[in-house]
Design a protein around this motif. Structure first.
Motif, PDB file in Angstrom:
ATOM      1  N   LEU A   1       2.397  -4.963  -3.864  1.00  0.00           N
ATOM      2  CA  LEU A   1       1.951  -3.954  -2.909  1.00  0.00           C
ATOM      3  C   LEU A   1       1.041  -2.920  -3.562  1.00  0.00           C
ATOM      4  N   LEU A   2       1.459  -2.376  -4.706  1.00  0.00           N
ATOM      5  CA  LEU A   2       0.765  -1.230  -5.301  1.00  0.00           C
ATOM      6  C   LEU A   2      -0.546  -1.608  -5.989  1.00  0.00           C
ATOM      7  N   ILE A   3      -0.541  -2.678  -6.762  1.00  0.00           N
ATOM      8  CA  ILE A   3      -1.730  -2.995  -7.564  1.00  0.00           C
ATOM      9  C   ILE A   3      -2.944  -3.352  -6.711  1.00  0.00           C
ATOM     10  N   PRO A   4      -2.823  -4.199  -5.672  1.00  0.00           N
ATOM     11  CA  PRO A   4      -4.015  -4.438  -4.837  1.00  0.00           C
ATOM     12  C   PRO A   4      -4.562  -3.171  -4.196  1.00  0.00           C
ATOM     13  N   LEU A   5      -3.676  -2.224  -3.853  1.00  0.00           N
ATOM     14  CA  LEU A   5      -4.144  -0.977  -3.235  1.00  0.00           C
ATOM     15  C   LEU A   5      -4.961  -0.144  -4.213  1.00  0.00           C
ATOM     16  N   VAL A   6      -4.527  -0.058  -5.483  1.00  0.00           N
ATOM     17  CA  VAL A   6      -5.240   0.804  -6.431  1.00  0.00           C
ATOM     18  C   VAL A   6      -6.619   0.250  -6.780  1.00  0.00           C
ATOM     19  N   PHE A   7      -6.869  -1.005  -6.443  1.00  0.00           N
ATOM     20  CA  PHE A   7      -8.203  -1.566  -6.666  1.00  0.00           C
ATOM     21  C   PHE A   7      -9.132  -1.354  -5.469  1.00  0.00           C
ATOM     22  N   ILE A   8      -8.607  -0.788  -4.409  1.00  0.00           N
ATOM     23  CA  ILE A   8      -9.474  -0.365  -3.295  1.00  0.00           C
ATOM     24  C   ILE A   8     -10.013   1.006  -3.674  1.00  0.00           C
TER      25      ILE A   8
ATOM     26  N   GLN B   1       6.160  -9.553 -16.670  1.00  0.00           N
ATOM     27  CA  GLN B   1       4.813  -9.754 -17.196  1.00  0.00           C
ATOM     28  C   GLN B   1       4.013 -10.707 -16.323  1.00  0.00           C
ATOM     29  N   GLY B   2       4.655 -11.745 -15.804  1.00  0.00           N
ATOM     30  CA  GLY B   2       3.956 -12.693 -14.943  1.00  0.00           C
ATOM     31  C   GLY B   2       3.546 -12.064 -13.626  1.00  0.00           C
ATOM     32  N   ILE B   3       4.441 -11.264 -13.046  1.00  0.00           N
ATOM     33  CA  ILE B   3       4.154 -10.611 -11.763  1.00  0.00           C
ATOM     34  C   ILE B   3       2.997  -9.637 -11.894  1.00  0.00           C
ATOM     35  N   VAL B   4       3.036  -8.780 -12.925  1.00  0.00           N
ATOM     36  CA  VAL B   4       1.981  -7.780 -13.107  1.00  0.00           C
ATOM     37  C   VAL B   4       0.666  -8.457 -13.457  1.00  0.00           C
ATOM     38  N   PHE B   5       0.708  -9.481 -14.322  1.00  0.00           N
ATOM     39  CA  PHE B   5      -0.502 -10.231 -14.671  1.00  0.00           C
ATOM     40  C   PHE B   5      -1.158 -10.813 -13.431  1.00  0.00           C
ATOM     41  N   PHE B   6      -0.366 -11.508 -12.629  1.00  0.00           N
ATOM     42  CA  PHE B   6      -0.919 -12.156 -11.434  1.00  0.00           C
ATOM     43  C   PHE B   6      -1.461 -11.114 -10.455  1.00  0.00           C
ATOM     44  N   SER B   7      -0.696 -10.082 -10.176  1.00  0.00           N
ATOM     45  CA  SER B   7      -1.121  -9.053  -9.216  1.00  0.00           C
ATOM     46  C   SER B   7      -2.391  -8.358  -9.684  1.00  0.00           C
ATOM     47  N   PHE B   8      -2.424  -7.998 -10.967  1.00  0.00           N
ATOM     48  CA  PHE B   8      -3.531  -7.223 -11.518  1.00  0.00           C
ATOM     49  C   PHE B   8      -4.840  -8.005 -11.459  1.00  0.00           C
ATOM     50  N   PHE B   9      -4.835  -9.233 -11.944  1.00  0.00           N
ATOM     51  CA  PHE B   9      -6.094  -9.975 -12.024  1.00  0.00           C
ATOM     52  C   PHE B   9      -6.459 -10.638 -10.703  1.00  0.00           C
ATOM     53  N   TYR B  10      -5.481 -10.945  -9.886  1.00  0.00           N
ATOM     54  CA  TYR B  10      -5.775 -11.403  -8.526  1.00  0.00           C
ATOM     55  C   TYR B  10      -6.562 -10.323  -7.791  1.00  0.00           C
ATOM     56  N   ALA B  11      -6.086  -9.080  -7.873  1.00  0.00           N
ATOM     57  CA  ALA B  11      -6.737  -7.970  -7.184  1.00  0.00           C
ATOM     58  C   ALA B  11      -8.074  -7.608  -7.830  1.00  0.00           C
ATOM     59  N   LEU B  12      -8.122  -7.588  -9.155  1.00  0.00           N
ATOM     60  CA  LEU B  12      -9.349  -7.205  -9.858  1.00  0.00           C
ATOM     61  C   LEU B  12     -10.483  -8.189  -9.594  1.00  0.00           C
ATOM     62  N   ILE B  13     -10.179  -9.466  -9.704  1.00  0.00           N
ATOM     63  CA  ILE B  13     -11.221 -10.483  -9.552  1.00  0.00           C
ATOM     64  C   ILE B  13     -11.779 -10.496  -8.133  1.00  0.00           C
ATOM     65  N   LEU B  14     -10.904 -10.282  -7.145  1.00  0.00           N
ATOM     66  CA  LEU B  14     -11.342 -10.384  -5.754  1.00  0.00           C
ATOM     67  C   LEU B  14     -11.967  -9.103  -5.216  1.00  0.00           C
ATOM     68  N   MET B  15     -11.812  -7.972  -5.921  1.00  0.00           N
ATOM     69  CA  MET B  15     -12.358  -6.705  -5.441  1.00  0.00           C
ATOM     70  C   MET B  15     -13.883  -6.744  -5.444  1.00  0.00           C
ATOM     71  N   ARG B  16     -14.481  -5.914  -4.627  1.00  0.00           N
ATOM     72  CA  ARG B  16     -15.944  -5.781  -4.583  1.00  0.00           C
ATOM     73  C   ARG B  16     -16.294  -4.463  -5.257  1.00  0.00           C
ATOM     74  N   PRO B  17     -16.761  -4.523  -6.538  1.00  0.00           N
ATOM     75  CA  PRO B  17     -17.025  -3.286  -7.267  1.00  0.00           C
ATOM     76  C   PRO B  17     -18.149  -2.469  -6.655  1.00  0.00           C
ATOM     77  N   LYS B  18     -18.116  -1.181  -6.937  1.00  0.00           N
ATOM     78  CA  LYS B  18     -19.206  -0.280  -6.549  1.00  0.00           C
ATOM     79  C   LYS B  18     -20.456  -0.681  -7.327  1.00  0.00           C
ATOM     80  N   ARG B  19     -21.569  -0.747  -6.660  1.00  0.00           N
ATOM     81  CA  ARG B  19     -22.819  -1.120  -7.317  1.00  0.00           C
ATOM     82  C   ARG B  19     -23.435   0.089  -7.982  1.00  0.00           C
ATOM     83  N   THR B  20     -23.892  -0.106  -9.232  1.00  0.00           N
ATOM     84  CA  THR B  20     -24.507   1.012  -9.967  1.00  0.00           C
ATOM     85  C   THR B  20     -26.018   0.910  -9.925  1.00  0.00           C
TER      86      THR B  20
END
Length: 405
Positions: A92-99, A386-405
């Motif tokens: 719940l928390l990790i995908p939200l912090v990547f928004i 470790q498995g839960i945080v790893f999966f949540s963190f990189f699942y959310a990070l990879i799929l996020m749409r970063p701000k364009r610089t």
């Protein structure tokens, strides 16, 4: 009082800290870091970005998390049910912090590289510790839990840190290998080559059979992506198959699981004289599937799963499995038995939904998915912190749409 700009900078640095901690042996404070990160997300008002989301992807994993509190309505062991909610709160928390409106492509790349170098650093520390320990004690064998291991292999290598599971560390190394090829091979070929060799050697030293299978599979897929002419593709694949077969026959690292497979028959048993790594897995898998058949729609609930599975072992006469209170050792069956068909479908959508948004076949998410899907076949990756945080963190990070610089 910190300004909004300083708070946003702190928000990024805390994210870097979490990326560093995930593969490390000092991951016990991950929960505190995630809570701090979520607090900074609230304070910097990143939640306003939720309205600007044009896709449901950031919310797939949080939707899946809702199954855990909902399962309390049909869970007998409420205490265990609440423990499951706490343990999987990262969904719940990790995908939200990547928004967020502060994470750009450069920060995203930095996060990935920090994870890579943290993985290499802590595995290197484990290697050095094992060698120094052997030199000082002049003994190669160490007792870990109920088994004896070489100090530079498997649990003997990861014993330097508490509950640092060899298979999970192997997963971190596999993902680090992909990151090495993707981000370092072109700009720093020599460094990338050294890291790749170090990572591959340690994957074999950790002696996780599923990690070695994953390495072979990723190698085949990588060769397919590099080589354009079909005859060479098949030649490369044939070469990998030959190498894999030779590895199984010769077993140069004397991997216990391969030795057991060669000595005993393939059957569903946990008897001491006839069991091997596959037969024990078949005991776990068949028993877990029986639980699913008894509760096909909603499952037994994650809080009751382990208790009901032990009962299934006892009913089938699998005394060794019951004594050790084995889990399913298969993430798909674990989800299926815990949440039934409905939960499994939602899990399936969470994993493959991103491809509805034109994720390329050779994207980072593709490699991430291939690796996690492979490890899910024989391990309960998402039943360890470790498995839960790893999966949540990189699942959310990879799929996020970063701000364009």
């Amino acid at each position: 009082m910190l300004s909004q700009a300083n708070l946003k900078s702190l928000y990024i640095y805390v994210m870097y800290v979490l990326a560093f901690m995930i593969p490390s042996g000092i991951y016990n404070f991950e929960g505190v870091i995630i809570a701090l990160l979520f607090l900074l997300w609230l304070v910097t008002k990143q939640y306003k970005e939720i309205k600007s989301q044009t896709t449901i992807l950031p919310f797939l994993l949080p939707f899946f998390f809702l199954l855990y509190p909902l399962s309390l309505f049909y869970t007998n062991d409420l205490s265990s049910g609440f423990d499951q909610i706490t343990m999987h709160l990262s969904y719940l928390l990790i995908p939200l912090v990547f928004i967020s409106d502060v994470i750009d492509d450069k920060i995203k790349k930095n996060i990935l590289l920090i994870f890579l170098f943290s993985t290499v650093l802590f595995v290197f520390i484990a290697d050095v510790y094992a060698v120094v320990d052997i030199i000082q004690t002049e003994r190669y064998i160490v007792r870990v839990a109920k088994g004896d291991y070489y100090k530079f292999l498997s649990y003997g290598l990861t014993r330097i840190f508490s509950d640092w599971h060899p298979t999970v560390v192997s997963l971190f190394l596999m993902f680090s290998l992909v990151l090495t090829v993707k981000y370092l091979f072109k700009p720093k070929k020599f460094l990338a080559l050294l890291l790749a060799i170090f990572i591959i050697i340690n994957i074999f030293l950790l002696k996780s059979l599923i990690a070695i299978i994953c390495l072979m599979g990723v190698t085949v897929l990588f060769l397919f992506s590099l080589i354009k002419r079909k005859p060479y593709k098949f030649g490369a694949v044939f070469l990998v198959i030959i190498m894999a077969s030779a590895f199984y026959i010769l077993n140069p690292f004397k991997i216990d699981k391969i030795q057991q497979l060669k000595r005993t028959k393939m059957e569903i048993t946990d008897n001491q004289d006839t069991r091997n790594v596959l037969s024990i897995r078949l005991v776990k898998w068949s028993s877990t599937f029986n639980l699913f058949l008894e509760n096909p729609v909603l499952g037994v609930g994650p809080g009751d799963l382990r208790h009901d599975l032990v009962g299934e072992y006892i009913d089938k006469g699998f005394d060794f499995a019951a004594e050790r209170r084995f889990g399913p050792h298969n993430q798909y069956l674990q989800i299926l038995a815990a949440f039934g068909v409905f939960g499994f479908l939602l899990f399936f959508i969470t994993l493959f939904g991103p491809y509805l948004k034109d994720i390329k076949i050779d994207s980072l998410y593709f490699w991430f998915l291939i690796m996690t899907l492979t490890f899910f076949m024989t391990e309960d990756v998402l039943e360890r912190q470790q498995g839960i945080v790893f999966f949540s963190f990189f699942y959310a990070l990879i799929l996020m749409r970063p701000k364009r610089t």
